[in-house]
Design an enzyme around this catalytic site. Sequence first.
Site, mmCIF file in Angstrom:
data_model
loop_
_atom_site.group_PDB
_atom_site.id
_atom_site.type_symbol
_atom_site.label_atom_id
_atom_site.label_comp_id
_atom_site.label_asym_id
_atom_site.label_seq_id
_atom_site.Cartn_x
_atom_site.Cartn_y
_atom_site.Cartn_z
ATOM 1 C CG ASP A 1 36.158 -27.599 -2.232
ATOM 2 O OD1 ASP A 1 36.604 -26.567 -1.712
ATOM 3 O OD2 ASP A 1 36.445 -27.950 -3.387
ATOM 4 C CB SER A 2 30.441 -25.762 -3.157
ATOM 5 O OG SER A 2 30.599 -24.613 -2.355
ATOM 6 C CG HIS B 1 38.230 -18.899 7.847
ATOM 7 N ND1 HIS B 1 39.075 -18.177 8.653
ATOM 8 C CD2 HIS B 1 38.579 -20.199 8.034
ATOM 9 C CE1 HIS B 1 39.911 -18.999 9.282
ATOM 10 N NE2 HIS B 1 39.621 -20.221 8.907
ATOM 11 C CE LYS C 1 22.141 -20.973 -2.679
ATOM 12 N NZ LYS C 1 23.254 -20.186 -2.130
ATOM 13 C CG ASP D 1 48.221 -23.955 1.303
ATOM 14 O OD1 ASP D 1 47.650 -22.860 1.404
ATOM 15 O OD2 ASP D 1 49.426 -24.136 1.567
ATOM 16 C CG PHE E 1 27.365 -17.287 -0.101
ATOM 17 C CD1 PHE E 1 28.367 -18.138 -0.531
ATOM 18 C CD2 PHE E 1 26.295 -17.822 0.598
ATOM 19 C CE1 PHE E 1 28.307 -19.500 -0.293
ATOM 20 C CE2 PHE E 1 26.229 -19.195 0.838
ATOM 21 C CZ PHE E 1 27.235 -20.026 0.398
ATOM 22 N N GLY E 2 28.722 -15.610 -3.049
ATOM 23 C CA GLY E 2 29.507 -16.179 -4.138
ATOM 24 C C GLY E 2 28.940 -15.816 -5.502
ATOM 25 N N GLY F 1 28.437 -16.684 5.537
ATOM 26 C CA GLY F 1 27.265 -17.006 4.721
ATOM 27 C C GLY F 1 27.122 -18.507 4.529
ATOM 28 C CE LYS F 2 31.216 -22.651 1.307
ATOM 29 N NZ LYS F 2 32.421 -23.333 0.757
#
Length: 204
Positions: free
Chosen positions: A75-76, A16, A185, A46, A162-163, A19-20
């Site tokens: 998943d990072s 969701h 990057k 979850d 982001f993040g 950016g990713k």
Amino acid sequence: MNLKLIKGMRLVAATHNPGKAREIEALLDGNYRIVTAGSLNLPEPDETESTFVGNAMLKARHAAEASGEVALADDSGLSVAALDGAPGIFSARWAGPGKDFALAMKKVEARLEEIGASGSLGDRRAWFTSALAVAWPDGPCVVVEGRIDGDLVFPPRGDRGFGYDPIFRPEGSDLTFGEMDPVEKDALSHRARAFARLKAALID
């Protein structure tokens, strides 16, 4: 079943986070039509696994089954040596329900201050991990992992990415991910390394 990603096909990015999703599209060289789980109104499952690999597989399978299409999940997270690998798989949760990563970065700095590791002589070593999973509806799931090491800088620098990007400086660079041009990057990030492995496995 042909376990290959055919150029031009549609892939559901199990995220969701726009950016990713943009980063995923760029790392796949623009060769796929990326739609996000968010744009399809798919609920976020979850994340109940204890590893990046486990959570990537869980998210990819959930999106593939819910959409009936091939899904890709990432998943990072950021792991900090002095914090015994935290926030790790809880990286997004440290940002709270509002996904406020300015808050999350302050939390990392505060935790380091609590243990006396926030100064220039403190242990600032950190690494980013990215696990990528591709799942077919009612079918197999292929998963790969990438990692990049570096150190943390405070205060945060740069407004790109982001993040946790503004506090992470990869080895060999004077710039944080938040200061880097996205192309620079994407050439060296944990996600880029995972995508190189994914391409080797699934893309001719």
